[in-house]
Design a protein around this motif. Structure first.
Motif, short mmCIF file in Angstrom:
data_model
loop_
_atom_site.label_atom_id
_atom_site.label_comp_id
_atom_site.label_asym_id
_atom_site.label_seq_id
_atom_site.Cartn_x
_atom_site.Cartn_y
_atom_site.Cartn_z
N GLY A 22 2.08 19.81 4.18
CA GLY A 22 0.96 19.75 5.12
C GLY A 22 -0.35 19.34 4.49
N GLY A 23 -0.31 19.00 3.22
CA GLY A 23 -1.54 18.74 2.49
C GLY A 23 -2.25 17.45 2.85
N VAL A 24 -1.51 16.44 3.27
CA VAL A 24 -2.14 15.15 3.56
C VAL A 24 -3.17 15.30 4.68
CG1 VAL A 24 -1.77 12.79 4.33
CG2 VAL A 24 -0.13 13.85 2.77
N THR A 25 -2.76 15.93 5.77
CA THR A 25 -3.70 16.12 6.88
C THR A 25 -4.83 17.07 6.48
OG1 THR A 25 -1.92 15.78 8.49
CG2 THR A 25 -3.92 16.85 9.29
N ALA A 26 -4.49 18.12 5.74
CA ALA A 26 -5.51 19.09 5.33
C ALA A 26 -6.56 18.44 4.43
CB ALA A 26 -4.84 20.26 4.61
N ILE A 27 -6.12 17.64 3.47
CA ILE A 27 -7.07 16.97 2.58
C ILE A 27 -7.92 15.98 3.36
CG2 ILE A 27 -7.28 15.40 0.61
CD1 ILE A 27 -4.77 16.75 -0.56
N ARG A 28 -7.32 15.28 4.30
CA ARG A 28 -8.08 14.34 5.12
C ARG A 28 -9.17 15.06 5.91
NH1 ARG A 28 -4.26 10.38 8.45
NH2 ARG A 28 -6.27 9.52 9.02
N LYS A 29 -8.88 16.27 6.38
CA LYS A 29 -9.88 17.05 7.09
C LYS A 29 -11.09 17.31 6.20
CE LYS A 29 -7.94 18.17 11.10
NZ LYS A 29 -8.54 17.89 12.40
N VAL A 30 -10.82 17.64 4.95
CA VAL A 30 -11.90 17.93 4.02
C VAL A 30 -12.71 16.66 3.74
CG1 VAL A 30 -12.48 18.70 1.70
CG2 VAL A 30 -10.67 19.85 2.97
N LEU A 31 -12.02 15.59 3.37
CA LEU A 31 -12.71 14.35 2.99
C LEU A 31 -13.51 13.76 4.14
CD1 LEU A 31 -9.99 12.56 0.81
CD2 LEU A 31 -11.79 14.16 0.09
N HIS A 47 1.52 17.11 -3.71
CA HIS A 47 2.94 17.00 -4.06
C HIS A 47 3.55 15.77 -3.39
CE1 HIS A 47 7.13 19.07 -4.42
NE2 HIS A 47 6.93 18.15 -5.33
N LEU A 48 4.05 14.83 -4.18
CA LEU A 48 4.62 13.59 -3.68
C LEU A 48 6.03 13.40 -4.25
CD1 LEU A 48 1.50 11.30 -4.29
CD2 LEU A 48 2.21 12.31 -2.11
#
Length: 372
Positions: A22-31, A47-48
């Motif tokens: 779920g990190g991709v969407t979460a990081i996008r929210k931050v950026l 994690h990739l």
């Protein structure tokens, strides 16, 4: 276009983020909530899968003013740049402001890599660092946040409610070294307060405003994350910046907003709950079971009651596609909106049908799990 420099007021010199599921969407929210002149470099360890071609840097770049790119071994860090760690590696940060890329030792090495990453940040930047543990499985990062805390760096963790997987943030919180636990939507405002405005953590401001993409529905973070990704792809495909997904609630005979993008938060209440008795494009799509297209709302006679809302929202055309489960049940509607009159090509509608099919499958899957 040349970016204006930010007058640095804070001692914070680096932001380090780690996330898994779920990190991709979460990081996008931050950026997406940070200014383009953010006065510190941001390192993202997501994690990739090393065996797959990955476009994470390009995906993160879509919704941020910051420069996002893959990191390179030995390079010097620059403020306002987001460095994405390549698959199969983790960051090692050095006191001279350079980074190394270390290979993960095994298939379980990523979690150890998060700890080594955070430990190197602690050793090199001490109290000038902010590290953020976001959604993810396992306990990666727990030892690393202890090292950061011991050096008086700031440790933030994403809250359980907004995490797709809460293993990593809960493990960090359990160490007792986390300074604040925040929703993914609130992290950006805190970083702005800490890094851009130079406020101490005790006085830093956190925006508690409801996210423009948030929902009042009791949707799991995993489904919310998936629907946001579907909406994002549909919007990108149609080359627009506005759209939303409604879920059909049979008990109340209403469409309830699940995710949206591009609308002013002050106007969201107008679309939050839509009765199927209304004559809007999304309701007509639901009732008729087929896509409804309004190429220009200014000349469409049956859109007259909604023109004021459309004008306030800033769109002139709309399409609404019903989301139908494999068993034939209507589960929601996917809509995209356009700032100018719009005609649709046949290939666009075929791709849209594919996105709608995927969204309906996701909704049906999670509804089945909820019942079960």
């Amino acid at each position: 276009m040349r970016r204006e420099r930010h007058d640095k007021k804070s001692k914070i010199a680096i932001v380090a983020i780690a996330a898994s599921a779920g990190g991709v969407t979460a990081i996008r929210k931050v950026l997406s909530g940070l200014p383009g002149n953010f006065p510190a470099p941001i390192l993202c360890l997501q994690h990739l899968n090393p065996s797959e071609t990955n476009v994470l840097a390009q995906v993160l770049q879509l919704r941020t003013e910051l420069t996002v790119r893959w990191a390179h071994d030995g390079e010097q860090l620059t403020a306002g740049v987001v460095y994405v760690c390549p698959p199969g590696h983790y960051f090692v940060v050095h006191a001279n402001g350079t980074i190394s890329l270390a290979a993960q030792a095994s298939k379980h090495g990523w979690h150890h890599g998060v700890n080594h990453f955070f430990e190197s940040v602690a050793q090199s930047y001490a109290d000038r660092a902010v590290v953020i543990v976001m959604t993810g499985t396992g306990k990666g990062g727990a030892e690393g946040v202890r090292a950061v805390s011991a050096q008086h760096g700031i440790v933030l963790a994403q809250d359980q409610a907004s995490s797709v997987a809460d293993g990593m943030p809960l493990a960090a919180i359990a160490t007792g070294c986390v300074d604040q636990v925040l929703s993914r939507e609130a992290i950006a405002s805190l970083l702005v307060s800490l890094v851009c405005e130079g406020k101490p953590l005790s006085k830093a401001q956190v925006s508690n405003k409801r996210s423009s993409q948030s929902t009042r529905l009791p949707i799991s973070p995993t489904l919310l994350d998936a629907l946001e990704n579907v909406l994002e792809r549909a919007i990108a495909m149609h080359r627009t910046d506005m759209g939303y997904i409604h879920l059909f609630q049979r008990q109340t005979c209403t469409l309830e907003l699940a995710v949206q993008r591009g609308f002013d938060p002050a106007l969201i209440d107008n679309m939050q709950t839509v009765s199927i008795g209304e004559d809007s494009p999304c309701v007509r799509a639901l009732r008729g079971g087929e896509t409804v297209i309004v190429e220009d709302i200014e000349v469409a006679p049956n859109f007259a009651p909604h023109r004021a809302i459309a004008a306030a929202s800033g769109y002139r055309a709309v399409q609404s596609t019903p989301l139908t489960s494999r068993t034939g049940s209507l589960v929601g509607v996917l809509s995209t909106h356009f700032r100018q009159p719009r005609r649709f090509l046949q290939w666009e509608m075929k791709l849209l049908d594919m996105h709608a099919r995927h969204a309906a499958d996701l909704i049906e899957l999670f509804q089945a799990e909820k019942v079960g």
